[in-house]
Design a protein around this motif. Structure first.
Motif, PDB file in Angstrom:
ATOM      1  N   PHE A 170       0.834  -1.198   0.000  1.00  0.00           N
ATOM      2  CA  PHE A 170       0.000   0.000   0.000  1.00  0.00           C
ATOM      3  C   PHE A 170       0.871   1.252   0.000  1.00  0.00           C
ATOM      4  O   PHE A 170       0.700   2.149  -0.808  1.00  0.00           O
ATOM      5  N   ARG A 171       1.846   1.309   0.905  1.00  0.00           N
ATOM      6  CA  ARG A 171       2.755   2.448   1.002  1.00  0.00           C
ATOM      7  C   ARG A 171       4.179   1.929   1.117  1.00  0.00           C
ATOM      8  O   ARG A 171       4.413   0.731   1.148  1.00  0.00           O
ATOM      9  N   LEU A 191      -4.831   7.156  -0.742  1.00  0.00           N
ATOM     10  CA  LEU A 191      -5.756   6.138  -1.241  1.00  0.00           C
ATOM     11  C   LEU A 191      -6.150   6.366  -2.696  1.00  0.00           C
ATOM     12  O   LEU A 191      -6.324   5.408  -3.457  1.00  0.00           O
ATOM     13  N   ALA A 194      -3.311   5.188  -4.753  1.00  0.00           N
ATOM     14  CA  ALA A 194      -3.263   3.728  -4.674  1.00  0.00           C
ATOM     15  C   ALA A 194      -4.293   3.101  -5.606  1.00  0.00           C
ATOM     16  O   ALA A 194      -4.001   2.138  -6.326  1.00  0.00           O
ATOM     17  N   PHE A 198      -3.775   0.572  -8.875  1.00  0.00           N
ATOM     18  CA  PHE A 198      -4.085  -0.769  -8.370  1.00  0.00           C
ATOM     19  C   PHE A 198      -4.030  -1.862  -9.432  1.00  0.00           C
ATOM     20  O   PHE A 198      -3.197  -2.775  -9.376  1.00  0.00           O
ATOM     21  N   GLU A 216      -0.870  -6.253   0.360  1.00  0.00           N
ATOM     22  CA  GLU A 216      -1.003  -5.598   1.664  1.00  0.00           C
ATOM     23  C   GLU A 216      -2.383  -4.966   1.791  1.00  0.00           C
ATOM     24  O   GLU A 216      -2.892  -4.338   0.860  1.00  0.00           O
ATOM     25  N   LEU A 218      -5.354  -2.440   2.702  1.00  0.00           N
ATOM     26  CA  LEU A 218      -5.506  -0.988   2.705  1.00  0.00           C
ATOM     27  C   LEU A 218      -6.553  -0.588   3.740  1.00  0.00           C
ATOM     28  O   LEU A 218      -7.422  -1.395   4.098  1.00  0.00           O
ATOM     29  N   GLY A 224     -10.508   3.366  -0.600  1.00  0.00           N
ATOM     30  CA  GLY A 224      -9.813   2.181  -0.107  1.00  0.00           C
ATOM     31  C   GLY A 224     -10.755   1.006   0.088  1.00  0.00           C
ATOM     32  O   GLY A 224     -10.361  -0.156  -0.058  1.00  0.00           O
TER      33      GLY A 224
END
Length: 249
Positions: A170-171, A191, A194, A198, A216, A218, A224
């Motif tokens: 995620f990060r 988010l 992300a 994705f 991972e 979120l 999210g």
């Protein structure tokens, strides 16, 4: 009509009762149809040129991940389609939010680019009171949006067990990751960023020389929630039997 004025054109699909003029092949024989007005200038230009509505399923093999770049479509379908219209990368990275209308309010069939928080500012959101197994849209199938490789949801890099793996973070990870390939959805933990990365990153990580993909988790807030909905479905693909008793109303 309120949602149309606020979110159209944009990534909101509304399930409405269809008119007799809409062929059954468009709705798989169902009495309803999903309607959306896209915001992309290429899509709008195509509709204006045609002067008719367009029946447009997702440009992916059923059950596989959604393409967000033209090369994803070209690779997925190879020579099975004569033309791919390139409108650039997807602006949102995930599909539209799908809603229908109940007497008590609005029901969300699939979380998407417009979050439940955004919708809740304008309408009442109702819970799912349908019979177990009811499925009115493909996005509600228990497994969907899945890579070919098994996918396992994890809390962080410490949960990785195999080196012959891909890791979708995620990060920025706080330390080294054991996996062979690593992609970070948003280094800062944003988010929206992300979500936009994705599917593109997950498609890249679905490689022949890995045995499994670790993804991972979120935060399940805002957009999210939509990303996690897809990850949960993807993680079920290799642990569920084919579904043959879904209840299509």
């Amino acid at each position: 009509r309120r949602l149309m004025k606020i979110f159209w054109p944009g990534p909101l699909t509304m399930i409405l009762r269809k008119k007799a003029s809409i062929p059954d092949i468009v709705t798989a024989g169902l009495p309803t149809v999903g309607i959306r007005v896209p915001s992309h200038p290429v899509a709008l230009s195509l509709i204006r040129a045609l002067q008719k509505p367009i029946a447009a399923p997702s440009a992916n093999v059923f059950g596989y991940m959604s393409p967000t770049r033209v090369r994803h479509v070209a690779k997925s379908f190879a020579d099975r389609v004569p033309l791919v219209l390139d409108g650039g990368d997807s602006a949102y990275g995930i599909e539209s939010t799908i809603v229908s209308f109940r007497q008590q309010g609005v029901f969300i069939h699939r979380h998407g680019a417009i979050s439940i928080e955004e919708l809740s500012e304008h309408v009442r959101i109702v819970e799912d009171e349908r019979a177990p197994g009811t499925c009115e849209t493909p996005g509600e199938l228990p497994f969907h949006y899945a890579p070919m490789k098994p996918l396992r949801l994890v809390n962080g890099p410490a949960d990785v067990r195999q080196q012959a793996s891909s890791y979708l973070a995620f990060r920025d990870p706080p330390g080294p990751v054991k996996s062979k390939y690593v992609r970070v959805l948003s280094p800062s933990g944003d988010l929206r960023e992300a979500a936009s990365n994705f599917f593109s990153f997950l498609i890249e990580l679905d490689r022949d020389d890995v045995d499994i993909i670790y993804a991972e988790k979120l935060p399940e807030t805002g957009i999210g929630r939509a990303v996690m909905e897809r990850l949960k479905k993807a993680s079920r693909r290799h642990c569920l039997q084919p579904v043959d008793n879904l209840n299509y109303p």
